[in-house]
Design a protein around this motif. Structure first.
Motif, PDB file in Angstrom:
ATOM      1  N   MET A  66       0.837  -1.212   0.000  1.00 54.18           N
ATOM      2  CA  MET A  66       0.000   0.000   0.000  1.00 54.18           C
ATOM      3  C   MET A  66       0.864   1.251   0.000  1.00 54.18           C
ATOM      4  N   PHE A  67       1.921   1.202   0.799  1.00 60.61           N
ATOM      5  CA  PHE A  67       2.815   2.358   0.901  1.00 60.61           C
ATOM      6  C   PHE A  67       3.483   2.643  -0.446  1.00 60.61           C
ATOM      7  N   VAL A  68       3.999   1.590  -1.074  1.00 56.66           N
ATOM      8  CA  VAL A  68       4.701   1.780  -2.349  1.00 56.66           C
ATOM      9  C   VAL A  68       3.747   2.284  -3.436  1.00 56.66           C
ATOM     10  N   ALA A  90       0.965   4.038  -2.948  1.00 59.50           N
ATOM     11  CA  ALA A  90       0.617   5.429  -2.635  1.00 59.50           C
ATOM     12  C   ALA A  90       1.766   6.373  -3.004  1.00 59.50           C
ATOM     13  N   LEU A  91       2.977   5.901  -2.764  1.00 65.92           N
ATOM     14  CA  LEU A  91       4.152   6.714  -3.103  1.00 65.92           C
ATOM     15  C   LEU A  91       4.234   6.924  -4.621  1.00 65.92           C
ATOM     16  N   GLY A  92       3.979   5.856  -5.362  1.00 67.09           N
ATOM     17  CA  GLY A  92       3.994   5.950  -6.823  1.00 67.09           C
ATOM     18  C   GLY A  92       2.976   6.963  -7.335  1.00 67.09           C
ATOM     19  N   GLY A  94      -2.289   7.662  14.234  1.00 65.91           N
ATOM     20  CA  GLY A  94      -1.301   7.986  15.263  1.00 65.91           C
ATOM     21  C   GLY A  94       0.031   8.461  14.709  1.00 65.91           C
ATOM     22  N   ALA A  95       0.053   8.847  13.423  1.00 58.53           N
ATOM     23  CA  ALA A  95       1.312   9.330  12.824  1.00 58.53           C
ATOM     24  C   ALA A  95       1.635  10.727  13.339  1.00 58.53           C
ATOM     25  N   LYS A  96       2.881  10.918  13.767  1.00 59.33           N
ATOM     26  CA  LYS A  96       3.339  12.229  14.248  1.00 59.33           C
ATOM     27  C   LYS A  96       4.333  12.797  13.228  1.00 59.33           C
ATOM     28  N   VAL A 115       7.350  13.814  13.504  1.00 57.98           N
ATOM     29  CA  VAL A 115       8.713  13.252  13.570  1.00 57.98           C
ATOM     30  C   VAL A 115       8.818  11.893  12.872  1.00 57.98           C
ATOM     31  N   HIS A 116       7.697  11.151  12.841  1.00 61.03           N
ATOM     32  CA  HIS A 116       7.735   9.834  12.200  1.00 61.03           C
ATOM     33  C   HIS A 116       8.061   9.938  10.717  1.00 61.03           C
ATOM     34  N   PHE A 117       7.704  11.073  10.104  1.00 66.01           N
ATOM     35  CA  PHE A 117       7.964  11.212   8.669  1.00 66.01           C
ATOM     36  C   PHE A 117       9.468  11.196   8.377  1.00 66.01           C
ATOM     37  N   THR A 138      11.672   9.474  10.056  1.00 65.49           N
ATOM     38  CA  THR A 138      12.079   8.065  10.135  1.00 65.49           C
ATOM     39  C   THR A 138      11.664   7.333   8.858  1.00 65.49           C
ATOM     40  N   PHE A 139      10.470   7.652   8.368  1.00 68.56           N
ATOM     41  CA  PHE A 139      10.011   7.054   7.102  1.00 68.56           C
ATOM     42  C   PHE A 139      10.980   7.397   5.971  1.00 68.56           C
ATOM     43  N   ARG A 140      11.405   8.650   5.938  1.00 70.28           N
ATOM     44  CA  ARG A 140      12.305   9.094   4.862  1.00 70.28           C
ATOM     45  C   ARG A 140      13.625   8.337   4.921  1.00 70.28           C
ATOM     46  N   ALA A 143      11.766  14.909  -2.798  1.00 70.19           N
ATOM     47  CA  ALA A 143      10.431  14.415  -3.149  1.00 70.19           C
ATOM     48  C   ALA A 143       9.661  14.015  -1.898  1.00 70.19           C
ATOM     49  N   PHE A 144      10.342  13.288  -1.006  1.00 70.29           N
ATOM     50  CA  PHE A 144       9.650  12.834   0.198  1.00 70.29           C
ATOM     51  C   PHE A 144       9.223  14.024   1.055  1.00 70.29           C
ATOM     52  N   ASP A 145      10.087  15.031   1.146  1.00 64.84           N
ATOM     53  CA  ASP A 145       9.748  16.203   1.953  1.00 64.84           C
ATOM     54  C   ASP A 145       8.564  16.955   1.352  1.00 64.84           C
ATOM     55  N   ARG A 146       8.508  16.983   0.039  1.00 65.75           N
ATOM     56  CA  ARG A 146       7.387  17.639  -0.640  1.00 65.75           C
ATOM     57  C   ARG A 146       6.078  16.886  -0.335  1.00 65.75           C
ATOM     58  N   ILE A 147       6.113  15.557  -0.464  1.00 65.91           N
ATOM     59  CA  ILE A 147       4.931  14.726  -0.232  1.00 65.91           C
ATOM     60  C   ILE A 147       4.509  14.789   1.237  1.00 65.91           C
ATOM     61  N   SER A 148       5.487  14.674   2.130  1.00 66.17           N
ATOM     62  CA  SER A 148       5.113  14.649   3.544  1.00 66.17           C
ATOM     63  C   SER A 148       4.663  16.030   4.019  1.00 66.17           C
ATOM     64  N   VAL A 193       2.735  18.047   2.371  1.00 66.25           N
ATOM     65  CA  VAL A 193       1.304  18.120   2.036  1.00 66.25           C
ATOM     66  C   VAL A 193       0.501  17.300   3.055  1.00 66.25           C
ATOM     67  N   MET A 194       0.989  16.085   3.357  1.00 65.91           N
ATOM     68  CA  MET A 194       0.276  15.229   4.318  1.00 65.91           C
ATOM     69  C   MET A 194       0.262  15.840   5.715  1.00 65.91           C
ATOM     70  N   ARG A 195       1.401  16.371   6.140  1.00 63.27           N
ATOM     71  CA  ARG A 195       1.493  16.915   7.502  1.00 63.27           C
ATOM     72  C   ARG A 195       0.652  18.171   7.673  1.00 63.27           C
TER      73      ARG A 195
HETATM   74  C1  HEM Z   1       4.781   9.573   2.445  1.00 62.94           C
HETATM   75  C2  HEM Z   1       4.389   9.053   3.598  1.00 62.94           C
HETATM   76  C3  HEM Z   1       3.319   7.996   3.754  1.00 62.94           C
HETATM   77  C4  HEM Z   1       2.541   7.349   2.822  1.00 62.94           C
HETATM   78  C5  HEM Z   1       2.562   7.514   1.294  1.00 62.94           C
HETATM   79  C6  HEM Z   1       1.666   6.449   3.557  1.00 62.94           C
HETATM   80  C7  HEM Z   1       0.712   5.630   2.974  1.00 62.94           C
HETATM   81  C8  HEM Z   1      -0.205   4.870   3.661  1.00 62.94           C
HETATM   82  C9  HEM Z   1      -1.306   4.137   3.059  1.00 62.94           C
HETATM   83  C10 HEM Z   1      -1.619   4.120   1.568  1.00 62.94           C
HETATM   84  C11 HEM Z   1      -1.993   3.511   4.044  1.00 62.94           C
HETATM   85  C12 HEM Z   1      -3.240   2.618   3.876  1.00 62.94           C
HETATM   86  C13 HEM Z   1      -4.466   3.204   4.521  1.00 62.94           C
HETATM   87  C14 HEM Z   1      -4.986   4.486   3.879  1.00 62.94           C
HETATM   88  O1  HEM Z   1      -4.920   4.670   2.652  1.00 62.94           O
HETATM   89  O2  HEM Z   1      -5.468   5.344   4.633  1.00 62.94           O
HETATM   90  C15 HEM Z   1      -1.307   3.835   5.295  1.00 62.94           C
HETATM   91  C16 HEM Z   1      -1.694   3.388   6.548  1.00 62.94           C
HETATM   92  C17 HEM Z   1      -0.988   3.642   7.707  1.00 62.94           C
HETATM   93  N1  HEM Z   1       0.119   4.445   7.848  1.00 62.94           N
HETATM   94 FE1  HEM Z   1       1.022   5.479   6.382  1.00 62.94          FE
HETATM   95  N2  HEM Z   1       1.947   6.542   4.892  1.00 62.94           N
HETATM   96  C18 HEM Z   1       2.940   7.478   5.055  1.00 62.94           C
HETATM   97  C19 HEM Z   1       3.495   7.890   6.244  1.00 62.94           C
HETATM   98  C20 HEM Z   1       3.216   7.354   7.473  1.00 62.94           C
HETATM   99  C21 HEM Z   1       3.846   7.748   8.705  1.00 62.94           C
HETATM  100  C22 HEM Z   1       4.917   8.844   8.872  1.00 62.94           C
HETATM  101  C23 HEM Z   1       3.324   6.979   9.691  1.00 62.94           C
HETATM  102  C24 HEM Z   1       3.723   7.087  11.153  1.00 62.94           C
HETATM  103  C25 HEM Z   1       3.767   6.090  11.973  1.00 62.94           C
HETATM  104  C26 HEM Z   1       2.327   6.090   9.075  1.00 62.94           C
HETATM  105  C27 HEM Z   1       1.557   5.149   9.718  1.00 62.94           C
HETATM  106  C28 HEM Z   1       0.504   4.443   9.159  1.00 62.94           C
HETATM  107  C29 HEM Z   1      -0.399   3.571   9.927  1.00 62.94           C
HETATM  108  C30 HEM Z   1      -0.298   3.296  11.422  1.00 62.94           C
HETATM  109  C31 HEM Z   1      -1.340   3.075   9.026  1.00 62.94           C
HETATM  110  C32 HEM Z   1      -2.532   2.161   9.344  1.00 62.94           C
HETATM  111  C33 HEM Z   1      -2.067   0.746   9.452  1.00 62.94           C
HETATM  112  C34 HEM Z   1      -3.148  -0.184   9.884  1.00 62.94           C
HETATM  113  O3  HEM Z   1      -4.354   0.126   9.821  1.00 62.94           O
HETATM  114  O4  HEM Z   1      -2.770  -1.265  10.292  1.00 62.94           O
HETATM  115  N3  HEM Z   1       2.300   6.341   7.730  1.00 62.94           N
HETATM  116  N4  HEM Z   1      -0.232   4.656   5.038  1.00 62.94           N
END
Ligand code: HEM
Length: 139
Positions: free
Chosen positions: A53-55, A57-59, A86-88, A90-92, A94-96, A122-127, A129-131
């Motif tokens: 999911m992360f990859v 979303a990043l794409g 629960g994302a803070k 500072v966690h961004f 660590t993600f980077r 790129a990551f700083d730009r994306i984060s 917007v999210m933050r």
């Molecule tokens: C560029 C940064 C990030 C991207 C692209 C990203 C992307 C995503 C995506 C696509 C999901 C799936 C759920 C949804 O779409 O709402 C998700 C869930 C989640 N993300 Fe991120 N995320 C990012 C940063 C972070 C950071 C900094 C944290 C801090 C801890 C975090 C913690 C979580 C958690 C806890 C979940 C839910 C997991 C679950 O339900 O088990 N994410 N993230």
């Protein structure tokens, strides 16, 4: 601001992760949890699913780097949902770092210092917007 060259470098390195988004995503989370084990408790799904999911979303976010607007709205929504996760802020950072480690591991010497610098931008730009959206939602 990112240059066109940086945007091209980011996309090029991202494309090299294929065809293994799950593998890349899992590597990312393994590295993330090694950097900060306390983050583990926030996640309920397994690292392979979460990683994929992360990859993905990043794409999608990479598409928005030179085309503000539509993609930013979905990033803002993603940022707002992260307040509940629960994302803070500072966690961004660590993600980077975990992301840069993952690229270095998977691409080896093909991951150049210029690519790493482009990814930081790129990551700083994306984060950012999210933050910003998360900060609004917390009010
Ligand atoms: C560029 C940064 C990030 C991207 C692209 C990203 C992307 C995503 C995506 C696509 C999901 C799936 C759920 C949804 O779409 O709402 C998700 C869930 C989640 N993300 Fe991120 N995320 C990012 C940063 C972070 C950071 C900094 C944290 C801090 C801890 C975090 C913690 C979580 C958690 C806890 C979940 C839910 C997991 C679950 O339900 O088990 N994410 N993230």
């Amino acid at each position: 601001m990112m240059t066109h060259e940086q945007i091209a470098l980011v996309r090029k390195s991202f494309d090299r992760l294929r065809p293994l988004p799950r593998g890349a995503g899992k590597d990312f989370y393994d590295t993330l949890f090694a950097l900060d084990p306390s983050l583990k408790s926030l996640f309920s799904t397994d690292v392979e699913n979460q990683g994929a999911m992360f990859v993905v979303a990043l794409g999608l976010a990479l598409k928005g780097l030179d085309d503000d607007g539509v993609v930013d709205e979905s990033l803002r929504e993603l940022g707002r949902r992260h307040v509940l996760y629960g994302a803070k802020d500072v966690h961004f950072d660590t993600f980077r770092e975990a992301l840069l480690c993952m690229f270095a591991q998977r691409l080896g010497p093909e991951f150049t210092p210029e690519m790493a610098e482009a990814w930081r931008a790129a990551f700083d730009r994306i984060s950012a917007v999210m933050r910003a959206a998360a900060a609004e939602a917390r009010k």
